[in-house]
Write an enzyme that holds these catalytic residues in place. Structure first.
Site, PDB file in Angstrom:
ATOM      1  N   ARG A  84       0.847  -1.196   0.000  1.00  0.00           N
ATOM      2  CA  ARG A  84       0.000   0.000   0.000  1.00  0.00           C
ATOM      3  C   ARG A  84       0.878   1.239   0.000  1.00  0.00           C
ATOM      4  O   ARG A  84       1.724   1.418   0.882  1.00  0.00           O
ATOM      5  CB  ARG A  84      -0.920  -0.016   1.232  1.00  0.00           C
ATOM      6  CG  ARG A  84      -1.646   1.303   1.512  1.00  0.00           C
ATOM      7  CD  ARG A  84      -2.829   1.514   0.599  1.00  0.00           C
ATOM      8  NE  ARG A  84      -3.460   2.799   0.847  1.00  0.00           N
ATOM      9  CZ  ARG A  84      -4.455   3.012   1.730  1.00  0.00           C
ATOM     10  NH1 ARG A  84      -4.922   2.006   2.444  1.00  0.00           N
ATOM     11  NH2 ARG A  84      -4.988   4.200   1.864  1.00  0.00           N
ATOM     12  N   ARG A  93      -5.480   1.873  -4.564  1.00  0.00           N
ATOM     13  CA  ARG A  93      -4.664   1.124  -3.609  1.00  0.00           C
ATOM     14  C   ARG A  93      -4.787  -0.378  -3.842  1.00  0.00           C
ATOM     15  O   ARG A  93      -5.847  -0.866  -4.281  1.00  0.00           O
ATOM     16  CB  ARG A  93      -5.024   1.478  -2.171  1.00  0.00           C
ATOM     17  CG  ARG A  93      -6.389   1.076  -1.660  1.00  0.00           C
ATOM     18  CD  ARG A  93      -7.551   1.938  -2.132  1.00  0.00           C
ATOM     19  NE  ARG A  93      -7.369   3.356  -1.937  1.00  0.00           N
ATOM     20  CZ  ARG A  93      -7.762   4.010  -0.840  1.00  0.00           C
ATOM     21  NH1 ARG A  93      -8.372   3.357   0.113  1.00  0.00           N
ATOM     22  NH2 ARG A  93      -7.586   5.307  -0.743  1.00  0.00           N
ATOM     23  N   ASP A  96      -6.926  -1.807   1.165  1.00  0.00           N
ATOM     24  CA  ASP A  96      -7.355  -0.789   2.126  1.00  0.00           C
ATOM     25  C   ASP A  96      -8.082  -1.518   3.237  1.00  0.00           C
ATOM     26  O   ASP A  96      -9.024  -2.282   2.976  1.00  0.00           O
ATOM     27  CB  ASP A  96      -8.285   0.214   1.436  1.00  0.00           C
ATOM     28  CG  ASP A  96      -8.639   1.391   2.333  1.00  0.00           C
ATOM     29  OD1 ASP A  96      -7.869   1.675   3.266  1.00  0.00           O
ATOM     30  OD2 ASP A  96      -9.685   2.021   2.097  1.00  0.00           O
ATOM     31  N   ASP A  98     -10.024  -0.726   6.748  1.00  0.00           N
ATOM     32  CA  ASP A  98     -10.596   0.305   7.607  1.00  0.00           C
ATOM     33  C   ASP A  98     -11.247  -0.323   8.827  1.00  0.00           C
ATOM     34  O   ASP A  98     -12.123  -1.185   8.693  1.00  0.00           O
ATOM     35  CB  ASP A  98     -11.665   1.114   6.853  1.00  0.00           C
ATOM     36  CG  ASP A  98     -11.063   2.124   5.898  1.00  0.00           C
ATOM     37  OD1 ASP A  98      -9.937   2.563   6.151  1.00  0.00           O
ATOM     38  OD2 ASP A  98     -11.724   2.471   4.911  1.00  0.00           O
TER      39      ASP A  98
END
Length: 366
Positions: A84, A93, A96, A98
């Site tokens: 990344r 990307r 990712d 989160d």
């Protein structure tokens, strides 16, 4: 203490399917953490119409005894190990990760915000999360994931800080739209944009049975409301409270006008609708016909006293149907009489909901 956490996954570079599979394996190797379930993977368009490849997204449910900051570090380590590359903005990307939710934890630090400050704005997050657990409660907004997803109707909200903060309150005659608009203005400031009922010279006569004036009455409202919401009338970054939803013009026109009148009205409507300010949020007040009739009688507007239950029931159905199809802004549904008394607690909760869509936190977790 072991907690259930939800992590959003996304990839739009390289072999996205393989990237998510590798991330899943890496999540399973995090210490003191177990992968419980994952959602289906789904392809989504980049936010804001950016010129990027489509994303493959999903959500994973974890059980972990790590502290939030420790789990964040583990997620960032996985991202770095998968190549990344970070820069400002919504860049493409390889992966990712989160951190969306962690039990009922509420955390706001420079390094980490939980719940994720943008998750309620993203259908591509809420849909897979609802697949895993539609009843999980957002610990700040105190709404279920299913409720938050219903508000968006499949779209993703990208907040424009410079856009007008127009809040449109929709609902049946007598639902309490004007009262609610005034109370919210008291809390958040800004300008009231009330419906011009008292100045409409045709309205009372239409309700008295002079149906030949229905087109005049509807065009009066259309022109006045388009002036209120027209170009340059609503300033960016400022709150505006309309006790009506502009698109409801079609609801009343289609119930009050004959075919020839409606053809002319709809032609004029189409020339104006793209010029008016779009609401940042629509609040839909829903309630029984009986309650609306009671309020109509209490406020004693003479021309309203002949409104029938059937007419109100028809309007309620029209509002429900039209707002179910509305995708231009989030729709917050409120049941009356739950908000009948407009207590301070009611208003505090609603203010928090509104600000979440027009003034959300701008930081992202990872």
């Amino acid at each position: 203490m072991t907690q259930v956490a939800y992590v959003g996954l996304g990839s739009n570079l390289g072999d996205c399917q393989e990237n998510l599979s590798m991330a899943m394996e890496a999540l399973g190797r995090i210490e003191q953490t177990q992968v419980l379930r994952r959602s289906s993977w789904c392809w989504t368009k980049p936010l804001g119409g950016m010129d990027q490849p489509t994303y493959l997204n999903g959500v994973v449910q974890l059980s972990t005894s790590l502290e939030p900051e420790q789990l964040l570090t583990a997620l960032q380590t996985i991202e770095q190990g998968m190549g990344r590359q970070r820069s400002s903005g919504w860049e493409s990307r390889t992966i990712d990760l989160d951190l969306l939710l962690m039990g009922q934890t509420c955390l706001d630090s420079p390094e980490l915000v939980i719940p994720h400050p943008q998750m309620h704005l993203r259908s591509f997050v809420l849909e897979p999360l609802a697949e895993l657990n539609p009843d999980v409660i957002h610990p700040v907004l105190q709404c279920s994931v299913e409720q938050l997803l219903t508000r968006l109707k499949g779209r993703d909200v990208v907040v424009q800080p410079e856009a007008p903060r127009l809040i449109a309150i929709a609902g049946n005659i007598g639902a309490g739209k004007s009262t609610l608009a005034r109370r919210l203005q008291e809390r958040l400031g800004g300008d009231l944009l009330p419906e011009p009922y008292s100045t409409n010279p045709f309205l009372a006569r239409v309700y008295q049975g002079q149906h030949e004036l229905a087109l005049d009455a509807q065009l009066y409202f259309l022109v006045k409301r388009s002036e209120q919401l027209g170009p340059g009338q609503c300033q960016g970054g400022r709150y505006f409270w309309a006790d009506y939803w502009f698109k409801k013009e079609l609801i009343f026109a289609r119930r009050l006008l004959d075919r020839e009148q409606l053809d002319l009205y709809e032609h004029i409507y189409e020339t104006l609708v793209d010029r008016v300010t779009n609401p940042a949020v629509v609040i839909h007040l829903q309630g029984s016909v009986e309650l609306c009739l009671q309020r109509i009688q209490q406020r004693s507007r003479e021309y309203e006293q002949n409104i029938t239950p059937d007419f109100l029931a028809g309007l309620a159905e029209d509002y429900d149907r039209m707002l179910a199809e509305w995708q231009d802004s989030p729709v917050i549904q409120l049941e009356i009489p739950a908000f009948n008394s407009l207590s301070d607690g009611d208003c505090d909760w609603l203010v928090q909901q509104i600000k979440a869509y027009v003034e959300p936190g701008q930081r992202v977790n990872v």
